[in-house]
Design an enzyme around this catalytic site. Structure first.
Site, short mmCIF file in Angstrom:
data_model
loop_
_atom_site.label_atom_id
_atom_site.label_comp_id
_atom_site.label_asym_id
_atom_site.label_seq_id
_atom_site.Cartn_x
_atom_site.Cartn_y
_atom_site.Cartn_z
N TYR A 1 0.84 -1.20 0.00
CA TYR A 1 0.00 0.00 0.00
C TYR A 1 0.88 1.26 0.00
CZ TYR A 1 -3.25 3.66 1.06
OH TYR A 1 -3.96 4.84 1.00
N ARG B 1 1.87 8.86 12.83
CA ARG B 1 1.44 10.12 13.44
C ARG B 1 -0.07 10.32 13.36
NH1 ARG B 1 2.45 15.38 10.28
NH2 ARG B 1 0.55 14.47 9.39
N ARG C 1 -10.51 4.84 9.11
CA ARG C 1 -9.41 4.24 8.34
C ARG C 1 -8.39 3.59 9.26
NH1 ARG C 1 -9.91 7.89 3.56
NH2 ARG C 1 -10.71 9.69 4.66
N PHE D 1 14.79 20.01 -1.87
CA PHE D 1 13.44 19.47 -2.08
C PHE D 1 13.31 18.06 -1.49
CE2 PHE D 1 10.87 16.66 -4.81
CZ PHE D 1 9.61 17.20 -4.57
C1 PS7 Z 1 4.74 14.96 -6.24
C2 PS7 Z 1 5.95 16.15 -4.34
C3 PS7 Z 1 12.02 12.68 -3.11
C4 PS7 Z 1 12.62 10.46 -4.23
C5 PS7 Z 1 -0.59 14.02 -3.05
C6 PS7 Z 1 7.29 13.07 -1.72
C7 PS7 Z 1 -1.27 11.27 0.04
C8 PS7 Z 1 3.46 11.19 2.34
O1 PS7 Z 1 -2.24 11.87 4.93
O2 PS7 Z 1 -0.37 15.27 2.33
O3 PS7 Z 1 -3.18 12.54 2.71
O4 PS7 Z 1 -2.59 14.29 4.41
O5 PS7 Z 1 0.60 14.63 4.54
C9 PS7 Z 1 4.05 14.66 -3.84
C10 PS7 Z 1 10.69 10.57 -2.74
C11 PS7 Z 1 0.59 11.85 -3.25
C12 PS7 Z 1 6.19 10.92 -1.14
C13 PS7 Z 1 1.00 10.32 -0.37
C14 PS7 Z 1 2.88 13.83 -4.15
C15 PS7 Z 1 9.68 11.19 -1.88
C16 PS7 Z 1 -0.68 11.07 -3.24
C17 PS7 Z 1 5.07 11.59 -0.43
C18 PS7 Z 1 1.96 13.92 -2.98
C19 PS7 Z 1 8.30 10.79 -2.38
C20 PS7 Z 1 -0.71 9.98 -2.16
C21 PS7 Z 1 1.69 13.48 1.07
C22 PS7 Z 1 3.97 10.59 -0.03
O6 PS7 Z 1 1.46 13.50 2.50
O7 PS7 Z 1 -0.81 12.97 3.25
C23 PS7 Z 1 4.87 15.23 -4.77
C24 PS7 Z 1 11.73 11.22 -3.32
C25 PS7 Z 1 0.64 13.20 -3.12
C26 PS7 Z 1 7.20 11.58 -1.70
C27 PS7 Z 1 -0.29 10.50 -0.79
C28 PS7 Z 1 1.59 11.07 0.72
C29 PS7 Z 1 2.17 12.29 0.46
C30 PS7 Z 1 2.95 11.22 0.92
P1 PS7 Z 1 -2.29 12.92 3.83
P2 PS7 Z 1 0.21 14.18 3.17
MN MN Z 2 -5.37 8.66 0.62
MN MN Z 3 -1.52 15.69 5.45
#
Ligand code: PS7
Ligand code: MN
Ligand code: MN
Ligand code: MN
Ligand code: MN
Ligand code: MN
Length: 351
Positions: A152, A199, A209, A269
């Protein structure tokens, strides 16, 4: 400054950055500091995935409709004019989907190489989310095994790591080899996602969930909501340690990935969210407040971390500091004491 001028002169792009600031607390700032075309590509990648996640998170959507949207989202992003207003009225980022035509217009202006990466990750993530939404990988309503948990987290975060590494390579700002070791990119996403899932225990529970794998929490309770009971504290403490231990295993991969980066804006970043995550992990470890409310690092601490995360030496020093905090909070009476000590030992070899 030059990019602010470019933004101001392009109303559609400006709206996209408005939606970025509206939907992200943590990523908006670091994305906007990126160089050149990579900034727009990653902004659009974020908005596309935020739209997809808003559909996944919407518990008021009919399941068949949800699955249809999740499985076709990679083609929706090519449909000029597509918007969505079927979300529940309380869905957090509903506004983004209501105006999604703005995102699509800008997505279609990206270089085809960037579009292809974003669409492919969207296809894989949407199908993975749909599998979980329909119970393909689930026993009852929860994540059963650690393998399910890893899968997941791969779908919702590890794949983001794959896509970002591909975008870094496609931009020419990083060496193409950054995208070769998929395990490292996956671990970068898993470290953020798993820390977020620990968290957000209480928030997610209250929303109906459960993301903690039963293979872990089942050792400490019969029901997932037993952990909020005052009478259950010692088992709750031990369960939290087992979850943190599972995340600590990812730290060597995270540091290895960060050490390979060459471009300053890409480094910042990538490093800032990881440093925030290790700080959050130290905060939640052995902290029973996690079961009652959303525990967050203090604003001043976050600012300190952002300013310091500019080079590998500083990042290692920060990780060392928080690993030390975890080590000091580790208690000999904890059933996971020895395993946590060993995971810390492994990390200390790296740093
Ligand atoms: C494209 C920057 C840097 C190699 C929307 C960044 C939600 C933790 O619980 O918003 O829904 O509030 O707090 C981000 C790797 C993904 C993983 C995943 C895309 C790092 C849709 C972040 C963000 C890879 C599914 C946001 C994964 O947390 O979640 C970009 C390298 C989105 C990264 C989701 C979660 C991200 C997450 P919540 P959050
Ligand atoms: Mn989600
Ligand atoms: Mn969040
Ligand atoms: Mn979400
Ligand atoms: Mn509106
Ligand atoms: Mn969450």
């Amino acid at each position: 400054l030059s990019h602010q001028r470019a933004l101001a002169s392009d109303p559609n792009k400006k709206k996209c950055y408005h939606y970025l600031n509206m939907t992200s607390r943590s990523f908006a700032a670091v994305i906007q500091e990126l160089d050149d075309d990579l900034r727009d590509a990653i902004c659009l990648f974020y908005l596309v995935l935020r739209g997809l996640d808003t559909i996944e998170d919407d518990m008021s959507l009919n399941l068949d409709r949800k699955v249809e949207l999740l499985r076709s989202f990679d083609t929706i992003i090519y449909q000029k004019g597509w918007t969505f207003d079927e979300n529940g009225p309380n869905e957090k980022d509903r506004e983004l989907l209501v105006h999604f035509d703005v995102v699509i217009d800008e997505f279609l202006r990206l270089k085809p190489g960037f579009q292809k990466v974003i669409a492919e990750i969207t296809r894989l993530m949407g199908n993975g989310m749909a599998d979980y939404a329909t119970g393909e990988h689930r026993e009852n309503t929860s994540v059963a095994t650690i393998k399910d948990f890893d899968l997941y987290c791969h779908y919702v975060a590890g794949l983001v790591g794959y896509g970002l590494s591909d975008l870094f390579a496609a931009s020419g700002l990083e060496d193409p080899s950054i995208a070769h070791d998929k395990t490292l990119s996956n671990s970068m996403g898993l470290f953020l996602q798993k820390t977020n899932i620990i968290r957000d225990y209480r928030e997610d529970l209250d929303d109906g969930r459960q993301f903690w794998p039963k293979e872990i929490w089942g050792n400490y309770a019969d029901h997932f909501d037993d952990f909020i009971k005052p009478s259950h504290v010692e088992k709750s403490r031990a369960c939290l340690s087992a979850m943190v231990l599972n995340v600590l295993e990812l730290v060597p991969d995270v540091l290895t990935y960060l050490s390979k980066l060459q471009n300053q804006s890409v480094f910042n970043f990538c490093a800032i969210p990881q440093v925030m995550a290790i700080s959050t992990l130290a905060l939640v470890f052995n902290n029973l407040n996690v079961y009652q409310r959303n525990v967050k690092i203090r604003k001043g601490e976050a600012v300190k971390l952002i300013l310091a995360s500019t080079n590998m030496d500083n990042v290692i020093a920060i990780f060392r500091e928080y690993i030390q905090v975890i080590s000091q909070k580790n208690e000999t009476t904890d059933p996971n004491f020895l395993k946590i000590s060993m995971a810390i030992g492994k990390i200390e070899q790296w740093i």
